[in-house]
Design an enzyme around this catalytic site. Structure first.
Site, PDB file in Angstrom:
ATOM      1  N   ALA A  29       0.847  -1.192   0.000  1.00  0.00           N
ATOM      2  CA  ALA A  29       0.000   0.000   0.000  1.00  0.00           C
ATOM      3  C   ALA A  29       0.882   1.240   0.000  1.00  0.00           C
ATOM      4  CB  ALA A  29      -0.921  -0.014   1.211  1.00  0.00           C
ATOM      5  N   ASN A  30       0.269   2.397   0.054  1.00  0.00           N
ATOM      6  CA  ASN A  30       1.018   3.643   0.208  1.00  0.00           C
ATOM      7  C   ASN A  30       0.283   4.533   1.197  1.00  0.00           C
ATOM      8  OD1 ASN A  30      -0.839   5.450  -1.196  1.00  0.00           O
ATOM      9  ND2 ASN A  30      -0.348   4.193  -2.962  1.00  0.00           N
TER      10      ASN A  30
END
Ligand code: C5P
Length: 214
Positions: A29-30
């Site tokens: 994810a970010n």
């Protein structure tokens, strides 16, 4: 004092991160919170537009008057965006993961040691819309950079066939934070949209869009 100057327009917004599965329980994810994109969707609806918000996994309420499609991966985000076309304006704010993982169908066991993940590129949603048969009349991307902000944003505008790029300096604590400083790059040059809360900047950007469409 703002009129409903976007009545009758369909505005498509992407927001948030994407999650790319590694296995059934783990993702890449970010740090995108989705706050800027959600504020933009809210500001568009407040000006009378019909708004479709394609959202990655975020913990935010749907703004009033906005039709929301929740997705997880970049592939799902692209499919949702294409299914929402045609749109007069698309504002792609999502921090799409650049790569997806060749995911394992079963949970990777810690006892097997650190996995060798194999990555594959994700589709570029903004670039896909840039050459799409149903390309929105006004196609707007975001550029979040820590260095060489304006030159990177200008290259992105031409490389992805966008009309505008909103340049966002993320060298401070912008990611997940409440405030931002935005510049707008168009074919004609650069405009400083100012610094402020994500909500105030969203209203500034939408007023600029309404002016362009008028
Ligand atoms: O290349 P970069 O990720 O910096 O470009 C940012 C812009 O492109 C943003 O508008 C983002 O939403 C969009 N983008 C996209 N699909 C990707 C990567 C970025 O739509 N796979």
């Amino acid at each position: 004092t703002v009129g409903k100057d976007l009545t009758g327009k369909h505005i498509l917004v992407t927001a948030g991160p994407t999650h790319e599965p590694i296995d059934p329980v783990r993702v890449i994810a970010n740090r995108s919170s989705g706050r800027q994109g959600f504020a933009i969707a809210a500001a568009a609806a407040a000006l009378g537009a019909r708004v479709t918000l394609v959202a990655g996994p975020v913990a935010l309420p749907t703004p009033p008057g906005v039709a929301r499609i929740d997705v997880e991966t970049a592939d799902q985000m692209l499919a949702a965006v294409e299914s929402a076309l045609p749109a007069d304006v698309a504002i792609l704010v999502a921090a799409v993961a650049d790569w997806k993982v060749e995911a394992s169908p079963s949970k990777l066991k810690k006892s097997a040691g650190p996995p060798q993940l194999r990555f594959a590129p994700n589709p570029d949603i903004l670039a896909t819309l840039g050459t799409h048969p149903d390309r929105p009349r006004l196609l707007i991307g975001f550029a979040a950079e820590t260095d060489n902000l304006l030159s990177n944003a200008a290259s992105k505008r031409t490389a992805k066939n966008a009309d505008w790029i909103v340049a966002n300096d993320v060298s401070g604590d912008v990611m997940g934070g409440a405030s931002n400083h935005l510049h707008l790059l168009t074919a004609d040059g650069t405009e400083d949209l100012g610094a402020g809360s994500k909500e105030v900047l969203a209203r500034t950007l939408l007023a600029r869009i309404a002016q362009d469409l008028a």
